[in-house]
Design a protein around this motif. Structure first.
Motif, PDB file in Angstrom:
ATOM      1  N   ARG A 138      75.610  47.738  49.082  1.00  0.00           N
ATOM      2  CA  ARG A 138      76.541  46.478  49.186  1.00  0.00           C
ATOM      3  C   ARG A 138      76.388  46.080  47.904  1.00  0.00           C
ATOM      4  NH1 ARG A 138      72.885  43.546  52.248  1.00  0.00           N
ATOM      5  NH2 ARG A 138      73.934  43.990  54.038  1.00  0.00           N
ATOM      6  N   THR A 139      75.187  46.212  47.191  1.00  0.00           N
ATOM      7  CA  THR A 139      75.541  46.073  45.839  1.00  0.00           C
ATOM      8  C   THR A 139      76.242  46.802  44.686  1.00  0.00           C
ATOM      9  OG1 THR A 139      73.048  45.392  45.723  1.00  0.00           O
ATOM     10  CG2 THR A 139      73.864  45.611  43.950  1.00  0.00           C
ATOM     11  N   ALA A 140      76.540  47.801  45.105  1.00  0.00           N
ATOM     12  CA  ALA A 140      77.224  48.069  44.603  1.00  0.00           C
ATOM     13  C   ALA A 140      78.847  48.042  45.275  1.00  0.00           C
ATOM     14  CB  ALA A 140      77.347  50.780  44.861  1.00  0.00           C
ATOM     15  N   ALA A 143      79.723  45.103  43.395  1.00  0.00           N
ATOM     16  CA  ALA A 143      80.362  45.430  41.585  1.00  0.00           C
ATOM     17  C   ALA A 143      80.761  45.726  40.979  1.00  0.00           C
ATOM     18  CB  ALA A 143      78.776  46.339  41.415  1.00  0.00           C
ATOM     19  N   ALA A 144      82.040  46.696  42.233  1.00  0.00           N
ATOM     20  CA  ALA A 144      83.377  47.073  41.901  1.00  0.00           C
ATOM     21  C   ALA A 144      84.504  46.171  42.361  1.00  0.00           C
ATOM     22  CB  ALA A 144      83.495  48.171  43.199  1.00  0.00           C
ATOM     23  N   ASP A 145      85.550  46.262  41.496  1.00  0.00           N
ATOM     24  CA  ASP A 145      86.648  45.858  41.705  1.00  0.00           C
ATOM     25  C   ASP A 145      87.080  45.976  43.199  1.00  0.00           C
ATOM     26  OD1 ASP A 145      86.169  45.171  39.177  1.00  0.00           O
ATOM     27  OD2 ASP A 145      87.602  46.642  38.328  1.00  0.00           O
ATOM     28  N   HIS A 146      86.987  46.682  43.708  1.00  0.00           N
ATOM     29  CA  HIS A 146      87.796  47.104  45.401  1.00  0.00           C
ATOM     30  C   HIS A 146      86.416  47.504  46.066  1.00  0.00           C
ATOM     31  CE1 HIS A 146      92.210  46.775  43.770  1.00  0.00           C
ATOM     32  NE2 HIS A 146      91.897  47.449  42.260  1.00  0.00           N
ATOM     33  N   ALA A 147      86.733  46.608  47.152  1.00  0.00           N
ATOM     34  CA  ALA A 147      86.048  47.437  47.995  1.00  0.00           C
ATOM     35  C   ALA A 147      86.369  48.291  49.499  1.00  0.00           C
ATOM     36  CB  ALA A 147      84.969  45.925  48.776  1.00  0.00           C
ATOM     37  N   ASP A 148      86.261  49.696  47.927  1.00  0.00           N
ATOM     38  CA  ASP A 148      86.990  50.750  48.640  1.00  0.00           C
ATOM     39  C   ASP A 148      85.626  51.932  48.794  1.00  0.00           C
ATOM     40  OD1 ASP A 148      89.321  49.802  49.464  1.00  0.00           O
ATOM     41  OD2 ASP A 148      90.781  50.605  47.013  1.00  0.00           O
ATOM     42  N   VAL A 149      85.342  52.427  49.814  1.00  0.00           N
ATOM     43  CA  VAL A 149      84.034  53.175  50.328  1.00  0.00           C
ATOM     44  C   VAL A 149      84.482  54.453  51.010  1.00  0.00           C
ATOM     45  CG1 VAL A 149      82.497  53.017  50.444  1.00  0.00           C
ATOM     46  CG2 VAL A 149      83.242  50.817  50.654  1.00  0.00           C
ATOM     47  N   VAL A 150      84.072  55.238  50.267  1.00  0.00           N
ATOM     48  CA  VAL A 150      84.138  56.743  50.492  1.00  0.00           C
ATOM     49  C   VAL A 150      82.869  57.290  51.559  1.00  0.00           C
ATOM     50  CG1 VAL A 150      85.583  58.819  50.207  1.00  0.00           C
ATOM     51  CG2 VAL A 150      85.956  57.365  48.835  1.00  0.00           C
ATOM     52  N   LEU A 151      83.081  57.779  52.434  1.00  0.00           N
ATOM     53  CA  LEU A 151      82.113  57.952  53.227  1.00  0.00           C
ATOM     54  C   LEU A 151      82.021  59.326  53.137  1.00  0.00           C
ATOM     55  CD1 LEU A 151      78.971  58.470  54.445  1.00  0.00           C
ATOM     56  CD2 LEU A 151      80.517  57.827  56.296  1.00  0.00           C
ATOM     57  N   VAL A 152      81.371  60.732  52.736  1.00  0.00           N
ATOM     58  CA  VAL A 152      81.084  62.005  52.341  1.00  0.00           C
ATOM     59  C   VAL A 152      80.182  62.806  52.533  1.00  0.00           C
ATOM     60  CG1 VAL A 152      81.028  64.023  51.122  1.00  0.00           C
ATOM     61  CG2 VAL A 152      82.192  62.153  50.351  1.00  0.00           C
ATOM     62  N   ARG A 157      82.371  64.015  60.790  1.00  0.00           N
ATOM     63  CA  ARG A 157      83.459  62.967  59.724  1.00  0.00           C
ATOM     64  C   ARG A 157      82.799  61.230  60.467  1.00  0.00           C
ATOM     65  NH1 ARG A 157      88.993  63.144  57.771  1.00  0.00           N
ATOM     66  NH2 ARG A 157      88.475  64.688  58.118  1.00  0.00           N
ATOM     67  N   GLY A 158      82.856  60.124  59.686  1.00  0.00           N
ATOM     68  CA  GLY A 158      82.263  58.743  61.464  1.00  0.00           C
ATOM     69  C   GLY A 158      80.948  59.102  61.206  1.00  0.00           C
ATOM     70  N   ALA A 159      79.836  59.635  61.132  1.00  0.00           N
ATOM     71  CA  ALA A 159      78.251  59.704  62.093  1.00  0.00           C
ATOM     72  C   ALA A 159      78.321  58.433  61.558  1.00  0.00           C
ATOM     73  CB  ALA A 159      77.786  60.816  61.331  1.00  0.00           C
ATOM     74  N   SER A 160      78.576  57.935  59.858  1.00  0.00           N
ATOM     75  CA  SER A 160      77.251  56.593  59.091  1.00  0.00           C
ATOM     76  C   SER A 160      78.414  55.259  58.792  1.00  0.00           C
ATOM     77  CB  SER A 160      76.986  56.855  57.754  1.00  0.00           C
ATOM     78  OG  SER A 160      76.013  58.039  58.199  1.00  0.00           O
ATOM     79  N   ALA A 161      79.386  55.567  59.973  1.00  0.00           N
ATOM     80  CA  ALA A 161      80.767  54.876  59.028  1.00  0.00           C
ATOM     81  C   ALA A 161      80.270  53.209  59.790  1.00  0.00           C
ATOM     82  CB  ALA A 161      81.768  55.663  59.691  1.00  0.00           C
ATOM     83  N   HIS A 162      79.797  53.239  61.214  1.00  0.00           N
ATOM     84  CA  HIS A 162      79.302  51.927  61.625  1.00  0.00           C
ATOM     85  C   HIS A 162      78.475  51.296  61.223  1.00  0.00           C
ATOM     86  CE1 HIS A 162      76.277  54.528  63.506  1.00  0.00           C
ATOM     87  NE2 HIS A 162      75.875  53.606  64.287  1.00  0.00           N
ATOM     88  N   THR A 167      76.585  46.977  57.611  1.00  0.00           N
ATOM     89  CA  THR A 167      76.549  46.294  55.960  1.00  0.00           C
ATOM     90  C   THR A 167      77.394  45.372  55.824  1.00  0.00           C
ATOM     91  OG1 THR A 167      75.278  48.310  56.173  1.00  0.00           O
ATOM     92  CG2 THR A 167      75.454  47.168  54.243  1.00  0.00           C
ATOM     93  N   LEU A 168      78.543  45.309  55.459  1.00  0.00           N
ATOM     94  CA  LEU A 168      79.879  45.379  54.961  1.00  0.00           C
ATOM     95  C   LEU A 168      80.926  44.298  55.626  1.00  0.00           C
ATOM     96  CD1 LEU A 168      81.302  48.294  52.649  1.00  0.00           C
ATOM     97  CD2 LEU A 168      79.145  46.198  52.191  1.00  0.00           C
ATOM     98  N   ILE A 169      79.840  43.852  57.274  1.00  0.00           N
ATOM     99  CA  ILE A 169      80.666  42.506  57.855  1.00  0.00           C
ATOM    100  C   ILE A 169      81.192  41.724  57.248  1.00  0.00           C
ATOM    101  CG2 ILE A 169      78.866  41.603  58.690  1.00  0.00           C
ATOM    102  CD1 ILE A 169      80.161  42.253  61.897  1.00  0.00           C
ATOM    103  N   HIS A 170      80.983  40.493  56.135  1.00  0.00           N
ATOM    104  CA  HIS A 170      81.359  39.536  55.556  1.00  0.00           C
ATOM    105  C   HIS A 170      82.217  39.763  54.118  1.00  0.00           C
ATOM    106  CE1 HIS A 170      79.007  37.423  58.510  1.00  0.00           C
ATOM    107  NE2 HIS A 170      77.979  38.067  57.934  1.00  0.00           N
ATOM    108  N   VAL A 171      82.419  41.566  53.634  1.00  0.00           N
ATOM    109  CA  VAL A 171      82.847  42.063  52.920  1.00  0.00           C
ATOM    110  C   VAL A 171      84.405  42.376  53.658  1.00  0.00           C
ATOM    111  CG1 VAL A 171      82.578  43.006  50.559  1.00  0.00           C
ATOM    112  CG2 VAL A 171      80.810  42.109  51.268  1.00  0.00           C
ATOM    113  N   PRO A 172      85.294  41.664  53.343  1.00  0.00           N
ATOM    114  CA  PRO A 172      86.903  43.417  53.531  1.00  0.00           C
ATOM    115  C   PRO A 172      86.912  43.847  53.177  1.00  0.00           C
ATOM    116  CG  PRO A 172      86.867  40.875  53.117  1.00  0.00           C
ATOM    117  CD  PRO A 172      85.370  41.232  52.378  1.00  0.00           C
ATOM    118  N   HIS A 173      86.678  44.679  53.874  1.00  0.00           N
ATOM    119  CA  HIS A 173      86.759  46.701  52.950  1.00  0.00           C
ATOM    120  C   HIS A 173      88.069  47.541  53.458  1.00  0.00           C
ATOM    121  CE1 HIS A 173      83.910  46.374  56.384  1.00  0.00           C
ATOM    122  NE2 HIS A 173      84.200  47.794  55.763  1.00  0.00           N
TER     123      HIS A 173
END
Length: 198
Positions: A138-140, A143-152, A157-162, A167-173
């Motif tokens: 959430r902190t990272a 701090a970013a200009d865009h709430a764009d997240v890439v999970l690798v 694929r997507g095991a930790s996406a939920h 974590t970002l439920i209140h942050v449009p991302h």
């Protein structure tokens, strides 16, 4: 020939009666089994480690046995060139950036760093996916200009996406989840990240 990662796991396992290990510790080690990793990551009550270097494997096994954890340690055949200090403690900032955040798990870090070279992206690294370090992510992202997240991650694929969505439920991302072979293929990573970023 066994991998250095697997040998590190075996070497770190405590002998019976070892004072450094708590008797209630339950540590399972899986070698190169991404589906098994995804299964343990979905089970409540399990700490799940995904080390990216032999030194991190040792650190994960020793920490889990000393704390009496119920833990699964995923040992891949691939590894990063260097261990990262504190990798089994949560998410660590490896590279600063403002255009978005990439979360690299385990042995995906080196391919991620090469694939995102020259891009203004923050790169977080971890060798532990459960418990999920919500505060660091959430902190990272904030701090970013865009709430764009890439999970690798090295599992499907997507095991930790939920966890990211929670974590970002209140942050449009926006989220791009990459996993399995795509997580280690530098060319595929570079293409996918560049297409996803604004």
């Amino acid at each position: 020939m066994p991998s250095d990662m697997l040998l590190a796991a075996v070497d770190a396992l405590p002998l019976p009666g070892c004072e450094e290990a708590r008797p209630d510790a339950k540590v399972l080690i899986g070698f190169g089994a991404p589906e098994e990793l995804a299964g343990f990551a979905a089970r409540p009550g399990w700490n799940v480690y995904v080390p990216g270097h032999a030194a991190e494997v040792r650190q994960a096994v020793l920490a889990a046995t000393a704390r009496g954890e119920q833990a699964y340690v995923h040992v891949p055949a691939e590894s990063n060139a260097e261990p990262r200090p504190g990798a089994t403690d949560g998410f660590a900032l490896v590279r600063e950036g403002a255009a978005g955040v990439v979360l690299a798990v385990g042995a995906t870090l080196d391919p991620v760093l090469r694939a995102t070279a020259g891009l203004d992206l923050a790169v977080l690294y971890t060798a532990v996916v459960r418990p999920f370090d919500e505060v660091a992510l959430r902190t990272a992202v904030l701090a970013a200009d865009h709430a764009d997240v890439v999970l690798v991650e090295p599992c499907p694929r997507g095991a930790s996406a939920h966890h990211i969505a929670g974590t970002l439920i209140h942050v449009p991302h926006r989220l791009l989840a990459l996993g399995g072979p795509d997580g280690l293929d530098e060319t595929e990573l570079a293409r996918a990240v560049r297409e996803f970023m604004r």
